[in-house]
Write an enzyme that holds these catalytic residues in place. Structure first.
Site, PDB file in Angstrom:
ATOM      1  N   TYR A 113     -22.163 -18.271   3.502  1.00 60.05           N
ATOM      2  CA  TYR A 113     -21.409 -18.100   2.370  1.00 60.05           C
ATOM      3  C   TYR A 113     -21.282 -16.705   1.858  1.00 60.05           C
ATOM      4  CZ  TYR A 113     -22.763 -23.188   1.955  1.00 60.05           C
ATOM      5  OH  TYR A 113     -23.001 -24.480   2.297  1.00 60.05           O
TER       6      TYR A 113
ATOM      7  N   ASP B 223     -28.774 -20.892  -7.752  1.00 63.69           N
ATOM      8  CA  ASP B 223     -29.983 -21.339  -7.408  1.00 63.69           C
ATOM      9  C   ASP B 223     -30.785 -20.249  -6.573  1.00 63.69           C
ATOM     10  OD1 ASP B 223     -27.715 -23.011  -7.306  1.00 63.69           O
ATOM     11  OD2 ASP B 223     -28.545 -24.562  -5.956  1.00 63.69           O
TER      12      ASP B 223
END
Length: 406
Positions: A170, A177
């Site tokens: 990513y 998170d």
């Protein structure tokens, strides 16, 4: 005839003795695990911990895992049981945690199933379980394993503004998170082994996400921010994902209260983190439902499909209670935490036939991008699967119960 009878009698006696001896021997080598009894008058923290231990006799089985793996969900629950052990030193808790760690940490300090080169920030969390075990045992393998996890932080790819990517797959993305996944371990490590030299870098992670992902209208933070603004889910002007997800916000406020455990009060960045906690908590308090709980999509309470969700609500209860207990938040947040905990126990907890408890209405998983593609839409969040006693709810539930002494 008499001789034969006597011989067969003698043989029978010897056999009985042998069977008795070997069965005694087997028993002494492998003591049978006592069946866990969950009595009515236990505190909620013990009730939940013992329920999970009864349902998952080995800690690696948490979340219905079939094989041991180094994973953040196991670490979250085991960290909560570690905190419980400090209040109630039941040897079974310590054994349960140690069993998980020793299944995975090898004699040379390598960690089974851990792939550093994936740079998945989720995999930093289990490192938190190593500090107490190393402090008590002084076995070098635990220190080496901590150093290995610390190496990941040193090499974790970053956005241009200095924030950790959520995972190598990513690029340029920070997710709320990730603040919980990386920073509490990093803070404890830098305090314990580096004389606190990296607190500025830890504060930087919160600064970056706070400045980019905060919505000026509601004060809530979006689930994720893409610095490159390239992801289809990213707003083309801000780079933010389209919605507020309660669990993501829960990870964020839990990260703040846990990092503040290690950051000295006189550190120049300490007040800044306390301010972030106050800002996020004030925004969240506005969206607390009359039940005491929060909705899956935080700001869309009345919308069709939305539901009162267990993991976010447990996380907020914990962060509010701890924040108030430690003096970071006004005392009024303790009341909000108790109201949230009442909502959890009255609306979402079921008591099982054996006295164990089940926490319902927990979103099983939610993310962005990936395959199949997750677009971060309202429909996406409210339609993700739910799971009873999901670890992302049970761990924070135990932590909230401890902070509230319930």
């Amino acid at each position: 005839m008499k001789n034969t009878k006597r011989q067969s009698y003698f043989t029978s006696v010897v056999l009985v003795c042998l069977i008795a001896f070997t069965s005694c021997k087997v028993t002494s080598q492998e003591p049978a695990k006592k069946e866990i009894v969950i009595s009515k008058n236990l505190k909620w923290s013990d009730k939940m911990a013992l329920t999970l231990m009864k349902r998952h006799p080995e800690a690696y089985m948490i979340d219905d895992s079939k094989k041991p793996k180094w994973d953040y969900v196991h670490a979250l629950v085991l960290h909560s049981i570690e905190e419980l052990y400090k209040k109630n030193p039941d040897a079974r808790y310590k054994t349960y945690i140690r069993g998980y760690v020793d299944e995975l940490v090898q004699n040379d300090g390598t960690i089974k199933t851990y792939e550093l080169d994936k740079y998945n920030i989720d995999l930093v969390v289990p490192g938190r379980l190593l500090f107490d075990i190393y402090a008590a045992s002084k076995e070098e393998k635990y220190l080496k394993a901590m150093q290995l996890v610390r190496q990941q932080i040193a090499e974790q790819p970053r956005t241009q503004s200095g924030g950790f990517w959520h995972k190598k797959i990513y690029p340029n993305q920070m997710w709320l998170d990730g603040l919980y996944m990386g920073e509490p371990f990093y803070a404890q490590y830098t305090l314990t082994f580096e004389n606190g030299k990296n607190f500025d870098d830890i504060a930087k992670q919160f600064e970056v996400i706070q400045s980019h992902a905060t919505d000026p209208k509601t004060g809530l933070l979006y689930h994720a921010w893409d610095e490159s603004k390239q992801m289809p889910w990213a707003n083309k002007e801000t780079g933010n994902s389209p919605n507020f997800w309660s669990r993501a916000l829960g990870w964020y406020v839990m990260a703040l209260v846990d990092v503040l455990d290690y950051m000295p009060k006189d550190h120049p960045k300490q007040k800044e983190l306390v301010k972030y906690l106050n800002n996020a908590s004030a925004a969240l308090a506005k969206y607390q439902d009359k039940s005491g709980l929060w909705y899956q999509v935080t700001d869309k309470g009345g919308k069709e499909g939305n539901y009162l969700e267990a993991s976010g609500s447990s996380m907020f209860a914990y962060a509010f209670a701890k924040g108030a207990n430690k003096g970071y938040l006004p005392a009024s947040y303790k009341k909000l935490a108790n109201k949230a905990f009442d909502g959890l126990t009255k609306k979402l907890i079921k008591t099982d036939a054996d006295g164990g408890i089940t926490l319902t209405q927990a979103c099983q998983v939610a993310g962005l991008g990936g395959t199949p593609y997750r677009d971060g839409s309202y429909e996406y969040y409210v339609n993700e699967k739910k799971k009873d006693n999901d670890p992302k709810a049970t761990g924070p539930f135990i932590l909230a119960a401890l902070e509230l002494n319930r």
